[in-house]
Scaffold this motif. Sequence first.
Motif, PDB file in Angstrom:
ATOM      1  N   GLN A  66     -95.203 -33.176 -85.240  1.00 23.44           N
ATOM      2  CA  GLN A  66     -95.329 -34.158 -84.163  1.00 23.44           C
ATOM      3  C   GLN A  66     -93.954 -34.495 -83.621  1.00 23.44           C
ATOM      4  O   GLN A  66     -92.999 -34.670 -84.382  1.00 23.44           O
ATOM      5  N   ASP A  67     -93.865 -34.577 -82.307  1.00 26.95           N
ATOM      6  CA  ASP A  67     -92.651 -35.003 -81.625  1.00 26.95           C
ATOM      7  C   ASP A  67     -92.791 -36.456 -81.186  1.00 26.95           C
ATOM      8  O   ASP A  67     -93.897 -36.993 -81.110  1.00 26.95           O
ATOM      9  N   ARG A  68     -91.660 -37.083 -80.900  1.00 28.51           N
ATOM     10  CA  ARG A  68     -91.614 -38.455 -80.398  1.00 28.51           C
ATOM     11  C   ARG A  68     -92.240 -39.451 -81.387  1.00 28.51           C
ATOM     12  O   ARG A  68     -93.032 -40.303 -81.014  1.00 28.51           O
ATOM     13  N   VAL A  69     -91.854 -39.321 -82.640  1.00 30.21           N
ATOM     14  CA  VAL A  69     -92.230 -40.300 -83.663  1.00 30.21           C
ATOM     15  C   VAL A  69     -91.098 -41.308 -83.710  1.00 30.21           C
ATOM     16  O   VAL A  69     -89.966 -40.965 -84.034  1.00 30.21           O
ATOM     17  N   PHE A  70     -91.403 -42.538 -83.342  1.00 33.82           N
ATOM     18  CA  PHE A  70     -90.358 -43.553 -83.230  1.00 33.82           C
ATOM     19  C   PHE A  70     -90.142 -44.256 -84.566  1.00 33.82           C
ATOM     20  O   PHE A  70     -91.085 -44.709 -85.201  1.00 33.82           O
ATOM     21  N   ILE A 126    -107.451 -34.774 -88.656  1.00 35.38           N
ATOM     22  CA  ILE A 126    -106.123 -35.337 -88.399  1.00 35.38           C
ATOM     23  C   ILE A 126    -106.257 -36.854 -88.311  1.00 35.38           C
ATOM     24  O   ILE A 126    -107.106 -37.356 -87.569  1.00 35.38           O
ATOM     25  N   PRO A 127    -105.452 -37.601 -89.045  1.00 34.75           N
ATOM     26  CA  PRO A 127    -105.536 -39.066 -88.988  1.00 34.75           C
ATOM     27  C   PRO A 127    -105.430 -39.578 -87.548  1.00 34.75           C
ATOM     28  O   PRO A 127    -104.629 -39.079 -86.750  1.00 34.75           O
ATOM     29  N   SER A 128    -106.229 -40.567 -87.227  1.00 35.11           N
ATOM     30  CA  SER A 128    -106.306 -41.072 -85.848  1.00 35.11           C
ATOM     31  C   SER A 128    -104.998 -41.697 -85.375  1.00 35.11           C
ATOM     32  O   SER A 128    -104.736 -41.743 -84.174  1.00 35.11           O
ATOM     33  N   GLU A 129    -104.147 -42.151 -86.302  1.00 34.96           N
ATOM     34  CA  GLU A 129    -102.894 -42.779 -85.872  1.00 34.96           C
ATOM     35  C   GLU A 129    -101.857 -41.768 -85.387  1.00 34.96           C
ATOM     36  O   GLU A 129    -100.847 -42.143 -84.791  1.00 34.96           O
ATOM     37  N   TYR A 130    -102.088 -40.469 -85.609  1.00 36.53           N
ATOM     38  CA  TYR A 130    -101.158 -39.446 -85.120  1.00 36.53           C
ATOM     39  C   TYR A 130    -101.429 -39.199 -83.639  1.00 36.53           C
ATOM     40  O   TYR A 130    -102.580 -39.095 -83.219  1.00 36.53           O
ATOM     41  N   ASP A 131    -100.369 -39.086 -82.855  1.00 33.62           N
ATOM     42  CA  ASP A 131    -100.493 -38.816 -81.420  1.00 33.62           C
ATOM     43  C   ASP A 131    -100.710 -37.318 -81.224  1.00 33.62           C
ATOM     44  O   ASP A 131     -99.766 -36.541 -81.190  1.00 33.62           O
ATOM     45  N   LYS A 132    -101.966 -36.924 -81.095  1.00 34.41           N
ATOM     46  CA  LYS A 132    -102.301 -35.508 -81.000  1.00 34.41           C
ATOM     47  C   LYS A 132    -101.741 -34.851 -79.742  1.00 34.41           C
ATOM     48  O   LYS A 132    -101.523 -33.638 -79.720  1.00 34.41           O
ATOM     49  N   GLY A 133    -101.451 -35.629 -78.713  1.00 35.08           N
ATOM     50  CA  GLY A 133    -100.834 -35.092 -77.496  1.00 35.08           C
ATOM     51  C   GLY A 133     -99.403 -34.627 -77.708  1.00 35.08           C
ATOM     52  O   GLY A 133     -98.879 -33.820 -76.932  1.00 35.08           O
ATOM     53  N   ASN A 134     -98.756 -35.124 -78.759  1.00 37.24           N
ATOM     54  CA  ASN A 134     -97.377 -34.730 -79.088  1.00 37.24           C
ATOM     55  C   ASN A 134     -97.311 -33.843 -80.330  1.00 37.24           C
ATOM     56  O   ASN A 134     -96.241 -33.666 -80.907  1.00 37.24           O
ATOM     57  N   MET A 135     -98.474 -33.314 -80.729  1.00 34.48           N
ATOM     58  CA  MET A 135     -98.499 -32.484 -81.941  1.00 34.48           C
ATOM     59  C   MET A 135     -98.612 -31.008 -81.575  1.00 34.48           C
ATOM     60  O   MET A 135     -99.086 -30.656 -80.497  1.00 34.48           O
ATOM     61  N   ARG A 136     -98.156 -30.169 -82.504  1.00 37.30           N
ATOM     62  CA  ARG A 136     -98.284 -28.724 -82.334  1.00 37.30           C
ATOM     63  C   ARG A 136     -98.424 -28.056 -83.683  1.00 37.30           C
ATOM     64  O   ARG A 136     -98.160 -28.650 -84.723  1.00 37.30           O
ATOM     65  N   TYR A 183     -87.761 -14.852 -96.858  1.00 41.62           N
ATOM     66  CA  TYR A 183     -87.196 -15.189 -95.557  1.00 41.62           C
ATOM     67  C   TYR A 183     -88.312 -15.145 -94.521  1.00 41.62           C
ATOM     68  O   TYR A 183     -89.357 -14.528 -94.727  1.00 41.62           O
ATOM     69  N   VAL A 184     -88.113 -15.803 -93.372  1.00 46.60           N
ATOM     70  CA  VAL A 184     -89.119 -15.841 -92.322  1.00 46.60           C
ATOM     71  C   VAL A 184     -89.066 -14.526 -91.551  1.00 46.60           C
ATOM     72  O   VAL A 184     -88.054 -14.178 -90.953  1.00 46.60           O
ATOM     73  N   ASP A 185     -90.173 -13.801 -91.586  1.00 44.80           N
ATOM     74  CA  ASP A 185     -90.286 -12.534 -90.870  1.00 44.80           C
ATOM     75  C   ASP A 185     -90.697 -12.778 -89.422  1.00 44.80           C
ATOM     76  O   ASP A 185     -90.231 -12.083 -88.524  1.00 44.80           O
ATOM     77  N   ASN A 186     -91.576 -13.750 -89.191  1.00 44.58           N
ATOM     78  CA  ASN A 186     -92.036 -14.031 -87.836  1.00 44.58           C
ATOM     79  C   ASN A 186     -92.654 -15.423 -87.786  1.00 44.58           C
ATOM     80  O   ASN A 186     -93.085 -15.948 -88.814  1.00 44.58           O
ATOM     81  N   CYS A 187     -92.694 -16.015 -86.584  1.00 40.84           N
ATOM     82  CA  CYS A 187     -93.298 -17.331 -86.436  1.00 40.84           C
ATOM     83  C   CYS A 187     -93.816 -17.516 -85.018  1.00 40.84           C
ATOM     84  O   CYS A 187     -93.439 -16.790 -84.100  1.00 40.84           O
ATOM     85  N   VAL A 188     -94.693 -18.500 -84.851  1.00 40.12           N
ATOM     86  CA  VAL A 188     -95.219 -18.878 -83.544  1.00 40.12           C
ATOM     87  C   VAL A 188     -95.587 -20.355 -83.604  1.00 40.12           C
ATOM     88  O   VAL A 188     -95.924 -20.883 -84.663  1.00 40.12           O
ATOM     89  N   SER A 189     -95.494 -21.019 -82.456  1.00 40.28           N
ATOM     90  CA  SER A 189     -95.828 -22.436 -82.380  1.00 40.28           C
ATOM     91  C   SER A 189     -96.506 -22.730 -81.050  1.00 40.28           C
ATOM     92  O   SER A 189     -96.123 -22.178 -80.015  1.00 40.28           O
ATOM     93  N   GLY A 190     -97.514 -23.596 -81.074  1.00 39.99           N
ATOM     94  CA  GLY A 190     -98.210 -23.981 -79.848  1.00 39.99           C
ATOM     95  C   GLY A 190     -98.920 -25.301 -80.016  1.00 39.99           C
ATOM     96  O   GLY A 190     -99.051 -25.831 -81.123  1.00 39.99           O
ATOM     97  N   LYS A 191     -99.388 -25.833 -78.900  1.00 34.30           N
ATOM     98  CA  LYS A 191    -100.059 -27.129 -78.878  1.00 34.30           C
ATOM     99  C   LYS A 191    -101.389 -27.084 -79.622  1.00 34.30           C
ATOM    100  O   LYS A 191    -102.013 -26.027 -79.734  1.00 34.30           O
ATOM    101  N   LEU A 192    -101.833 -28.239 -80.097  1.00 33.99           N
ATOM    102  CA  LEU A 192    -103.151 -28.343 -80.704  1.00 33.99           C
ATOM    103  C   LEU A 192    -104.184 -27.965 -79.654  1.00 33.99           C
ATOM    104  O   LEU A 192    -104.102 -28.402 -78.507  1.00 33.99           O
ATOM    105  N   GLY A 193    -105.141 -27.147 -80.032  1.00 32.11           N
ATOM    106  CA  GLY A 193    -106.182 -26.726 -79.100  1.00 32.11           C
ATOM    107  C   GLY A 193    -105.816 -25.507 -78.278  1.00 32.11           C
ATOM    108  O   GLY A 193    -106.630 -24.997 -77.522  1.00 32.11           O
ATOM    109  N   ALA A 194    -104.595 -24.992 -78.424  1.00 28.57           N
ATOM    110  CA  ALA A 194    -104.160 -23.822 -77.654  1.00 28.57           C
ATOM    111  C   ALA A 194    -104.556 -22.535 -78.370  1.00 28.57           C
ATOM    112  O   ALA A 194    -104.771 -22.511 -79.571  1.00 28.57           O
TER     113      ALA A 194
END
Length: 167
Positions: A46-50, A99-109, A133-144
Motif C-alpha cells: 500500500q502507498d500513501r500510508v500516513f 483484505i481488512p476494510s481499513e486498508y485503502d484498496k485504491g492505493n494497494m497493489r 536472488y530475484v529472477d523476475n518480478c511484476v507489480s500491478g493494481k488490485l483487480g488488474a
Amino acid sequence: EYLEQNCYTQTGISYTSKLTGNVLDLDLNIYIKAAGNYKVTVLLLQDRVFGAPQLKSDGSRQNYAHYNVVRMALTDVLGDDCSTTEHNQIVNKKFNVSIPSEYDKGNMRILVYVQRPYESQPDIEGKRYGSYYVDNCVSGKLGADMQLVLCKNISGGGNEDIIPKED
C-alpha cells in the motif's frame, strides 16, 4: 559483465486478479524455462500510508506518507516452492484473501517475484545476500490483469513486456 546474454531470466509472470468488495482472487502463472528450484513471493503493498507527524527541518510538523508498505503476504515472505523438474513448465497458484476494510484498496497493489538459488546462475554472486536472488518480478493494481507478452528474437528474458504498460 552483467549483459542480458550472461544474466538472462528463466521465469516469466502473469496474473489475473479480481477484487470484489474486500475479497481478492488472484490466479497466478509462473512460466519456467529451465527446470530447477524456484520460490515465489506474493505481497500486497500500500502507498500513501500516513504515519505520525514528523519534525521537518524548519521546526514544523507534518504527517509523513509512506510508500511500498507491505500490508499482507499471500505466501511465505521468503517464498513458497514453485520448483519444476521439467523445462518450459507453467506453475499455477491461486489465492483468495480477505483484505481488512481499513486498508485503502485504491492505493494497494500486488507484487510478485520469483527467486532462484544463487548457484543456478554462475555470473551472480550471493556471498552476502542469502541463498536466493530475484529472477523476475511484476507489480500491478488490485483487480488488474498482468499478461506476459513474449517478444520474438530476444535472447534470455522472462517478462520482455507486460500489459498494461502503466503498471
